[in-house]
Enzyme design. Sequence first.
Site, PDB file in Angstrom:
ATOM      1  N   GLU A  38       0.838  -1.198   0.000  1.00 34.76           N
ATOM      2  CA  GLU A  38       0.000   0.000   0.000  1.00 34.76           C
ATOM      3  C   GLU A  38       0.875   1.250   0.000  1.00 34.76           C
ATOM      4  O   GLU A  38       1.813   1.313   0.785  1.00 34.76           O
ATOM      5  CB  GLU A  38      -0.924   0.042   1.223  1.00 34.76           C
ATOM      6  CG  GLU A  38      -1.989   1.122   1.067  1.00 34.76           C
ATOM      7  CD  GLU A  38      -2.875   1.313   2.304  1.00 34.76           C
ATOM      8  OE1 GLU A  38      -2.483   0.903   3.407  1.00 34.76           O
ATOM      9  OE2 GLU A  38      -3.946   1.896   2.142  1.00 34.76           O
ATOM     10  N   GLY A  69       3.386   1.370  10.722  1.00 34.38           N
ATOM     11  CA  GLY A  69       3.123   0.776  12.031  1.00 34.38           C
ATOM     12  C   GLY A  69       2.546  -0.614  11.846  1.00 34.38           C
ATOM     13  O   GLY A  69       2.927  -1.563  12.516  1.00 34.38           O
ATOM     14  N   MET A 128      -0.060  -3.056   8.671  1.00 35.49           N
ATOM     15  CA  MET A 128      -0.710  -3.065   7.352  1.00 35.49           C
ATOM     16  C   MET A 128      -1.748  -4.168   7.319  1.00 35.49           C
ATOM     17  O   MET A 128      -1.471  -5.314   7.668  1.00 35.49           O
ATOM     18  CB  MET A 128       0.355  -3.278   6.262  1.00 35.49           C
ATOM     19  CG  MET A 128      -0.214  -3.432   4.861  1.00 35.49           C
ATOM     20  SD  MET A 128      -1.079  -1.931   4.304  1.00 35.49           S
ATOM     21  CE  MET A 128      -2.332  -2.650   3.244  1.00 35.49           C
ATOM     22  N   GLU A 129      -2.940  -3.792   6.848  1.00 41.56           N
ATOM     23  CA  GLU A 129      -4.120  -4.645   6.985  1.00 41.56           C
ATOM     24  C   GLU A 129      -4.277  -5.708   5.905  1.00 41.56           C
ATOM     25  O   GLU A 129      -5.405  -6.142   5.640  1.00 41.56           O
ATOM     26  CB  GLU A 129      -5.361  -3.753   6.985  1.00 41.56           C
ATOM     27  CG  GLU A 129      -5.665  -3.043   5.643  1.00 41.56           C
ATOM     28  CD  GLU A 129      -5.113  -1.626   5.547  1.00 41.56           C
ATOM     29  OE1 GLU A 129      -4.139  -1.316   6.265  1.00 41.56           O
ATOM     30  OE2 GLU A 129      -5.648  -0.832   4.754  1.00 41.56           O
ATOM     31  N   ASN A 130      -3.202  -6.170   5.255  1.00 42.59           N
ATOM     32  CA  ASN A 130      -3.324  -7.219   4.230  1.00 42.59           C
ATOM     33  C   ASN A 130      -4.404  -8.216   4.644  1.00 42.59           C
ATOM     34  O   ASN A 130      -4.406  -8.705   5.774  1.00 42.59           O
ATOM     35  CB  ASN A 130      -2.002  -7.981   4.100  1.00 42.59           C
ATOM     36  CG  ASN A 130      -0.813  -7.065   4.005  1.00 42.59           C
ATOM     37  OD1 ASN A 130      -0.777  -6.184   3.166  1.00 42.59           O
ATOM     38  ND2 ASN A 130       0.149  -7.256   4.900  1.00 42.59           N
ATOM     39  N   GLU A 143      -6.460  -2.502  12.471  1.00 40.42           N
ATOM     40  CA  GLU A 143      -6.183  -3.337  11.293  1.00 40.42           C
ATOM     41  C   GLU A 143      -7.309  -4.342  11.067  1.00 40.42           C
ATOM     42  O   GLU A 143      -7.629  -4.679   9.928  1.00 40.42           O
ATOM     43  CB  GLU A 143      -4.844  -4.064  11.446  1.00 40.42           C
ATOM     44  CG  GLU A 143      -3.636  -3.142  11.661  1.00 40.42           C
ATOM     45  CD  GLU A 143      -3.531  -2.012  10.661  1.00 40.42           C
ATOM     46  OE1 GLU A 143      -3.845  -2.225   9.476  1.00 40.42           O
ATOM     47  OE2 GLU A 143      -3.147  -0.893  11.068  1.00 40.42           O
TER      48      GLU A 143
HETATM   49 ZN   LIG Z   1      -5.358   1.992   8.657  1.00 42.79          ZN
END
Ligand SMILES: [Zn+2]
Length: 590
Positions: free
Chosen positions: A70, A202, A204-206, A239
Amino acid sequence: MDGAGLPPASLRADAAAETVTLVLGEPLAAGRHTLELSWTGELGKHMKGLYQSKAEHEGKTENYAFTHFEPTDARRMFPSFDEPEFKAVFRTTLTGPAKLTLLSNMPAVSESVHDGMKTVAFAQTPLMSTYLLAVAAGRLVPQTRKVEGVDVTVWTRPSEAGQAGFALDAAEHALRSLNAYFALPYKLPKMDLVAVPDFSAGAMENWGVIFFRDSALLVDPKLTSPRAKRAVAETVTHEIVHQWFGNLVTMKWWNDLWLNEAFATWLAYKVVDRWKPEWNTWLSFDARRQGPLGVDALASTRAIRSKAVSSADIRAMFDGLTYTKGGTILRMIEGFIGEEAFTEGVRLYMKRHAYGNTEADDLWAALEEASGKPVGRIARDWLGQPGYPLVKVSALSADRGHLRLTQKRFTADGRAEAGRWAVPVQLAYERGGKVRTHVVLLDSETAEVTLPGTGPVAWVYPNKAETGFFRVGLDEDLLAALPSGLEKGLAGVERTGLLSNLWAEAQAGSSPMTRFLESLTRFKADTGRPMTEKTAAALVELQDGFLDPADAGRFARFASELLGPRWKDWGYGKLSDDEANIARASALAA
Ligand SMILES: [Zn+2]
């Protein structure tokens, strides 16, 4: 193309546009065609795309690999229509050293080992955007818990395995709460939370395989403070909110990135606050809100929803205005239409757009449908123009039951700037011995408001729980009427909010400094950390920026009287009324 090779000259790369164009010799006939691409590449070094990471294991440095895509770095790993609206399904297969754990968004469906290497094939993903794809290869150990049918696993390096428990608790709570909140169960069979040794963000919402930097996920049960735990819980929950808001329903284009981040920020605070009310999560949100309140009062600020064309424009949007001002606007709208209608609107939006892409207007439409209130008009005012208002309140009657509200854009240096907002104002007030709330929409420059109830109004505070993204100003009578006691009256977050407002107004030159200093004295019974930090930070700024050297002695005594008792409570030694107090205040405020 359709099983036949293409000559190398048919590929044209444009480095500036980050594109490759395929030029075919012959026009293609209408209908379905298959394009197969194969390519090789090197692991990146800068924590973008698929990159190399190093970690120590039993005294030796080992090479690991992780991804971070991202917003626009999936294209570094594979050719794709690398924009959020081009959703696709992915079937990933990874080959790597057999001693490492290999992960991707979905569970493994097959694994084979050969010559010290292993190959893992993963199940097909649901329809999703490229920036949410991820792979990981590292020496990782799992801690798994089944939560409402989903395998939730925290992965750490072996040496950190004892620090995964808190994140697992936080993830379990978030998953249960959000399954209920969205009324739509989490869509994948597993959810991995991975502590990544080198990570630029911080977290990442993969989808299904969330990455965190170590400090945002791991908690040493013996050493970590409640404050650090709260931060981990917020990040983990944030997340997990994205697994719905962002992953299942995705913005069409990056100009609506703010919605993704604002929503996850706001809802994470809400969920964590319900989990551990003793953490005073909204107090920490208020401290965070002060940053964008400062930035957004400067001439250089921007509207939240702004144009984003290049990768650089898009990256620049990940800032405090996007996350925190955006989050406050959602909170303000929730306060205006009510929690029930807001939740219903969000559920409608998720159901309607699952696996699709949206613009912010789609959310406003769903919230309007659920509430019958003009959400779109409010939202567009707050997103489309920079800055925010100062809402001034004055009493029009001796019993304070009749008020005048006015709005004007607030600027840090007092310069005049245009701006008008539809401002949802939540007035907290005490009448007949009871604290009540009255919600109004201030959508003109000035309006008169009658507070419900009978008898004199003891006090009024026009930004209940600091839910609004604006500053408030009170006339002399209303300011003097505010209760200074801690038991009844203003909430802690409102006391610190009031002081922030008085301080900002004093700095901008629109209210005398004495009003601020008198209020500091008035609330000195509040010796909690947020108030002490606010007081100390303001005194340091005041000393550095405004103090006449001739007043230094008197100022030091004032600061000492104000903060001295708190130092004693906190175990500091005896104080003298010299500048050491201020030095301590500086240290505290840093
Ligand atoms: Zn976010």
